[in-house]
Scaffold this motif. Structure first.
Motif, PDB file in Angstrom:
ATOM      1  N   THR A  51       1.565  -6.463  -8.163  1.00 16.07           N
ATOM      2  CA  THR A  51       2.012  -6.780  -6.813  1.00 16.07           C
ATOM      3  C   THR A  51       1.734  -8.251  -6.520  1.00 16.07           C
ATOM      4  O   THR A  51       0.623  -8.730  -6.739  1.00 16.07           O
ATOM      5  CB  THR A  51       1.273  -5.905  -5.779  1.00 16.07           C
ATOM      6  N   GLU A 110      12.230   2.961  -4.257  1.00 16.47           N
ATOM      7  CA  GLU A 110      11.113   3.093  -3.324  1.00 16.47           C
ATOM      8  C   GLU A 110      10.983   1.860  -2.423  1.00 16.47           C
ATOM      9  O   GLU A 110      10.728   1.982  -1.227  1.00 16.47           O
ATOM     10  CB  GLU A 110       9.814   3.329  -4.094  1.00 16.47           C
ATOM     11  N   THR A 116       2.218   1.785  -3.465  1.00 19.72           N
ATOM     12  CA  THR A 116       1.146   2.264  -4.350  1.00 19.72           C
ATOM     13  C   THR A 116       0.908   3.752  -4.151  1.00 19.72           C
ATOM     14  O   THR A 116       0.771   4.517  -5.127  1.00 19.72           O
ATOM     15  CB  THR A 116      -0.144   1.476  -4.100  1.00 19.72           C
ATOM     16  N   LYS A 117       0.866   4.179  -2.896  1.00 19.56           N
ATOM     17  CA  LYS A 117       0.650   5.596  -2.600  1.00 19.56           C
ATOM     18  C   LYS A 117       1.848   6.435  -3.051  1.00 19.56           C
ATOM     19  O   LYS A 117       1.688   7.570  -3.523  1.00 19.56           O
ATOM     20  CB  LYS A 117       0.408   5.794  -1.103  1.00 19.56           C
ATOM     21  N   ARG A 118       3.047   5.898  -2.908  1.00 21.64           N
ATOM     22  CA  ARG A 118       4.242   6.622  -3.342  1.00 21.64           C
ATOM     23  C   ARG A 118       4.244   6.815  -4.861  1.00 21.64           C
ATOM     24  O   ARG A 118       4.648   7.852  -5.366  1.00 21.64           O
ATOM     25  CB  ARG A 118       5.491   5.856  -2.912  1.00 21.64           C
ATOM     26  N   GLU A 129       1.626   7.161  -6.712  1.00 23.32           N
ATOM     27  CA  GLU A 129       0.675   8.245  -6.970  1.00 23.32           C
ATOM     28  C   GLU A 129       1.274   9.591  -6.578  1.00 23.32           C
ATOM     29  O   GLU A 129       1.140  10.593  -7.309  1.00 23.32           O
ATOM     30  CB  GLU A 129      -0.615   8.000  -6.193  1.00 23.32           C
ATOM     31  N   LEU A 130       1.943   9.633  -5.424  1.00 23.07           N
ATOM     32  CA  LEU A 130       2.515  10.883  -4.917  1.00 23.07           C
ATOM     33  C   LEU A 130       3.583  11.439  -5.846  1.00 23.07           C
ATOM     34  O   LEU A 130       3.657  12.651  -6.110  1.00 23.07           O
ATOM     35  CB  LEU A 130       3.089  10.656  -3.518  1.00 23.07           C
ATOM     36  N   GLU A 165       0.840  -1.205   0.000  1.00 22.01           N
ATOM     37  CA  GLU A 165       0.000   0.000   0.000  1.00 22.01           C
ATOM     38  C   GLU A 165       0.871   1.251   0.000  1.00 22.01           C
ATOM     39  O   GLU A 165       0.581   2.235  -0.702  1.00 22.01           O
ATOM     40  CB  GLU A 165      -0.918  -0.016   1.223  1.00 22.01           C
ATOM     41  N   ILE A 166       1.944   1.217   0.782  1.00 26.25           N
ATOM     42  CA  ILE A 166       2.861   2.369   0.834  1.00 26.25           C
ATOM     43  C   ILE A 166       3.431   2.647  -0.557  1.00 26.25           C
ATOM     44  O   ILE A 166       3.454   3.799  -1.015  1.00 26.25           O
ATOM     45  CB  ILE A 166       3.999   2.109   1.840  1.00 26.25           C
TER      46      ILE A 166
END
Length: 453
Positions: free
Chosen positions: A360, A404, A345-347, A349-350, A342-343
């Motif tokens: 994944t 990442e 995935t958010k990174r 997007e960020l 999840e981290i």
């Protein structure tokens, strides 16, 4: 009645060498064929040649020939191979060096060239890509290779001129066998019925150990003995077009009606119309019969007039894959791995990373704790290997995913370790059909003489 014995020496680029050597020494064969090319294989070979003009042939060419050539002193078997890949001339030169090092200067080595049409690929930008229906022009800026599947005629011509070893680029797999068969029996390449029989023979032999049990095995359903000792097949081809396939005695594997039928149908879309550069072979009436001596006979193959077009595999760079893995073990490892995903995935997007695909995976059973993992609750994993892969247009973006995931060491869930990261250029293949008459196939003898076929 005249007979020809021809053996398989390899079924793919990285195949084993021991079965080939056994066929040379114990098989009483006239020819051995090393089939070592696939669509991506030759595209990658072209990439190697671009980086070093002396390379571009199969990476195991030297390894194989250093073992094969000394055996030819006592076993004068003729060798046919497409290990030339993107650079048959350099391959022939390397083979000649090995022959000279083994005090065998009289070996005649021929390279078949002309399948490489990269220099003229612009002429075909208007053609439809067979896989997608789009025009070839859509990938024109990414193309690194273009090789036509040519037939066996040039091999026959080289053998007729006295070649002991023939090394080619992109010859159609069964045509590697068609070449020596047509030469030995003095047949015309207008005899499509006979050509169809040679294609069946070649198709049975081209994949090496697949027909002798390798790709057949399915434990508990189709058992194969001593699969670690699978031999490569040998085929006896008779002047009347009948044939029988066998394997060396006292070897592992399996050869029977079922293994032969599976190989006959392997990669065949239409058994009545199997298109090759030499003929359109018809497998639809083929009969397979087990004989009492351990051989299997194949009868009734035929052929029709060829299409006059050749399939060209166009290799092109289609972005990059970035891949990274990290392990989580012990109590609550799966939730921690899911949080890590999840981290990431958010990174993505960020950071606004423009990935075409993101995948994944959670992998793991016993790589961290071995048999001790069996003492844990079977419904709760004791370890998880998180793998995240992305596809990007450029290498920098692909590599970013590795950084990442590595940052999870101190910026993610507890207990992550064992990060690995890779970035790989993606080479994809597009297929088009070009007129056979457009190609200029030639034989290059080691020493520089060229003969147009």
């Amino acid at each position: 009645m005249k007979k020809l014995r021809i053996a398989s020496g390899a079924g793919y680029a990285g195949d084993r060498i021991e079965p080939a050597l056994a066929n040379i020494v114990h098989g009483n064969v006239d020819y051995i064929v090393f089939e070592c090319l696939a669509e991506r294989t030759i595209a990658l070979a072209q990439k190697d040649k671009l980086e070093d003009p002396s390379k571009g042939y199969n990476h195991l060419l030297e390894y194989r020939m250093e073992k094969v050539i000394p055996l030819l002193k006592d076993h004068p078997v003729k060798v046919i191979t497409n290990m030339g890949a993107a650079n048959p001339i350099a391959a022939a030169q390397k083979i000649n060096e090995i022959a000279l090092a083994n005090n065998m200067p009289d070996l005649r080595i021929a390279a078949v060239v002309g399948d490489d049409i990269l220099e003229s690929i612009e002429s075909y930008y208007g053609l439809d890509i067979m896989e997608t229906g789009e025009k070839l022009e859509t990938v024109k800026d990414k193309i690194i290779s273009a090789n036509a599947y040519i037939g066996g005629r040039a091999i026959s011509e080289a053998l007729a001129a006295g070649a002991d070893i023939v090394v080619t680029g992109r010859v159609a797999d069964p045509s590697l066998f068609t070449g020596p068969i047509m030469h030995e029996f003095g047949k015309s390449y207008d005899d499509y019925n006979f050509l169809g029989k040679t294609i069946v023979a070649g198709h049975l032999l081209e994949c090496g150990g697949q027909v002798t049990g390798g790709y057949f095995a399915d434990p508990g359903h189709k058992d194969v003995e001593a699969l670690w000792d699978v031999p490569f097949p040998i085929l006896t081809f008779n002047e009347d077009g009948s044939m029988a396939i066998e394997k060396l005695p006292n070897t592992g594997g399996l050869l029977n009606e079922a293994t032969v039928k599976e190989q006959l149908l392997y990669e065949i879309q239409d058994p009545a119309n199997y298109t090759t550069p030499d003929t359109v072979a018809d497998f639809s009436n083929v009969a397979v019969r087990e004989n009492g001596d351990g051989t299997v006979s194949i009868l009734n193959a035929t052929g029709k007039e060829k299409t006059g077009t050749l399939k060209v595999s166009v290799g092109y760079v289609d972005g990059y894959i970035g891949e990274a893995e990290i392990s989580y073990g012990g109590h609550n490892c799966l939730p921690r791995a899911r949080l890590a995903a999840e981290i990431i995935t958010k990174r993505i997007e960020l950071l606004g990373l423009p990935y075409r695909e993101v995948r994944t995976d959670h992998i793991g059973v016993n790589s961290l704790y071995g048999d001790a993992a069996l003492h844990f609750d079977a419904n709760v994993p004791s370890e998880v290997r998180l793998r995240i892969a992305v596809r990007a247009q450029n290498e920098e973006h692909a590599a970013a995913i590795g950084r990442e995931v590595e940052a999870l060491y101190v910026n993610g869930p507890a207990g992550g370790g064992g990060v690995r990261k890779t970035t790989t250029k993606v080479v994809t293949v597009a297929s088009v059909l070009v007129p056979e008459e457009d190609l200029n196939i030639a034989i290059c003898w080691e020493g520089g003489k060229h003969e147009t076929v």
